[in-house]
Scaffold this active site. Structure first.
Site, PDB file in Angstrom:
ATOM      1  CB  CYS A  73     -28.553 -18.973  -3.467  1.00 28.54           C
ATOM      2  SG  CYS A  73     -29.896 -17.956  -2.705  1.00 28.54           S
ATOM      3  CB  CYS A  77     -36.173 -21.307  -3.924  1.00 27.42           C
ATOM      4  SG  CYS A  77     -35.866 -19.661  -3.229  1.00 27.42           S
ATOM      5  CB  CYS A  80     -33.797 -22.108  -7.279  1.00 24.59           C
ATOM      6  SG  CYS A  80     -32.669 -20.775  -7.760  1.00 24.59           S
ATOM      7  CB  CYS A 117     -34.006  -7.917 -15.602  1.00 27.18           C
ATOM      8  SG  CYS A 117     -35.422  -7.223 -16.130  1.00 27.18           S
ATOM      9  CB  CYS A 148     -35.625  -4.931 -13.767  1.00 27.74           C
ATOM     10  SG  CYS A 148     -36.449  -5.856 -12.777  1.00 27.74           S
ATOM     11  CB  CYS A 208     -41.035  -6.776 -11.291  1.00 25.95           C
ATOM     12  SG  CYS A 208     -40.905  -8.336 -12.439  1.00 25.95           S
ATOM     13  NE  ARG A 280     -41.067  -9.498 -18.138  1.00 31.64           N
ATOM     14  CZ  ARG A 280     -40.683  -8.845 -16.990  1.00 31.64           C
ATOM     15  NH1 ARG A 280     -40.166  -9.118 -15.917  1.00 31.64           N
ATOM     16  NH2 ARG A 280     -40.495  -7.548 -17.251  1.00 31.64           N
TER      17      ARG A 280
HETATM   18  S1  SF4 Z   1     -34.751 -18.289  -6.296  1.00 34.81           S
HETATM   19 FE1  SF4 Z   1     -32.791 -19.211  -6.029  1.00 34.81          FE
HETATM   20  S2  SF4 Z   1     -31.233 -17.742  -6.368  1.00 34.81           S
HETATM   21 FE2  SF4 Z   1     -33.224 -16.779  -5.629  1.00 34.81          FE
HETATM   22  S3  SF4 Z   1     -33.610 -16.817  -3.538  1.00 34.81           S
HETATM   23 FE3  SF4 Z   1     -34.216 -18.788  -4.226  1.00 34.81          FE
HETATM   24  S4  SF4 Z   1     -32.241 -20.160  -4.136  1.00 34.81           S
HETATM   25 FE4  SF4 Z   1     -31.561 -18.238  -4.150  1.00 34.81          FE
END
Ligand code: SF4
Length: 335
Positions: A73, A77, A80, A117, A148, A208, A280
């Site tokens: 990705c 984040c 993550c 989901c 979802c 959600c 949740r």
């Molecule tokens: S949480 Fe992970 S998968 Fe989702 S946008 Fe952020 S880096 Fe990408």
């Protein structure tokens, strides 16, 4: 004595806190802070009382989450495992085939899930990927499951296409408070999140939306997160509250662990501020004792992810969950 307003005789600490269980979008940070500051037993008592005004306290909504496109990705984040910015050992994979996803959905249904989901590690979906996801949504819906998806940022027309394919819920978390957001993610803004939520809502898809705690934020950030969720134009139908999973290789891997009781407190405040939303108990259950999870249910949590994996991180196995539900007398939520 009016037991609903909290102005009287539920203990002096309750003075001035709205404990009516009514649905309102004008929660202030000061009010949310006052809920967090209630003595623990008062907070849990009112959260459970308000929970019973809107739900059968025995029922727990069960969802299964499948990663349909893992890793690589472009977002950063800080929590993550799937961000291409960090060395976490998660390999980037292609979008799964429709048939493979439907096979997983059938298995989830056989295991008692009511909602399926599908999560993809994208900043936002390309239109040709969306065609494939729409085919998955149509197929899962035909199996009689609620659908979802969580695919990153959506335009208005993408949200409309997903709705037409039969998407019931879209997950897009606010993650944390507006003030702390920049500490966790730099590749998109809080306003980007709110804009996608507007598109989802405008398309008629249920929302959600929740967040993650234990990311090194202060309590006032947890207050800010719940206040932001509870003052959206409509409360999210589903509010996942996650405990940070400390994924090696991510910037938050060594964050200080949050006290379990603060997690329970956050669930209770979410229940009181968004009384009719399904709250949740999401990521982090793997590391939680049965006692902590039981307190979360008492605090008003009424949904879990079921199955051994949450995207790429571990989740309690099904037998353990079934045993816990049996011990607590909980049953799957009826449609
Ligand atoms: S949480 Fe992970 S998968 Fe989702 S946008 Fe952020 S880096 Fe990408």
């Amino acid at each position: 004595m009016d037991k609903g307003t909290g102005d009287v005789d539920f203990g002096t600490a309750c003075v001035g806190v709205d404990l009516s269980g009514g649905i309102r979008q004008d929660w202030t940070r000061a009010e949310i802070q006052a809920l967090f500051d209630l003595p623990f037993s008062e907070l849990l008592f009112h959260a459970q009382r308000i929970h019973r005004m809107h739900f059968d306290p025995r029922e727990v909504q069960i969802s299964t989450l499948l990663s349909i496109k893992t890793g690589g990705c472009p977002e950063d984040c800080g929590y993550c495992s799937q961000s291409a910015h960090f060395e976490t050992g998660v390999k980037a994979e292609k979008l799964m085939s429709v048939d493979a996803v439907l096979a997983e959905a059938r298995a989830a249904k056989a295991n008692g899930a009511g909602r399926f989901c599908m999560g993809a590690a994208w900043r936002s979906p390309r239109d040709r990927d969306l065609d494939q996801v729409c085919a998955m949504v149509e197929g899962v819906k035909q199996l009689g499951l609620e659908t979802c998806a969580t695919l990153g940022m959506l335009t208005e027309s993408q949200a409309t296409r997903l709705k037409q394919a039969g998407l019931d819920y879209y997950n897009h978390n606010l993650d944390t408070s507006p003030d702390y957001y920049g500490e966790i993610i730099s590749t998109r803004t809080y306003q980007d999140r709110l804009t996608t939520l507007e598109h989802v809502r405008a398309a008629g898809i249920h929302v959600c939306c929740g967040g993650i705690i234990g990311m090194g934020e202060r309590r006032e950030d947890r207050v800010g997160m719940i206040a932001a969720l509870a003052s959206l134009p409509a409360h999210p139908e589903s509010v996942p509250i996650n405990m940070l999973m400390h994924v090696p290789g991510t910037p938050l891997a060594s964050s200080e662990r949050l006290e379990p009781l603060e997690f329970v407190r956050t669930i209770a405040v979410a229940r009181i501020a968004m009384p009719a939303s399904v709250v949740r108990l999401s990521a982090g259950r793997e590391d939680m004792s049965e006692e902590t999870q039981a307190l979360c249910f008492l605090a008003g949590a009424n949904s879990i992810f079921y199955g051994p994996k949450l995207l790429t991180t571990p989740n309690p196995d099904r037998d353990r969950d079934m045993q816990l539900m049996n011990k607590l007398g909980l049953v799957p939520m009826r449609d």
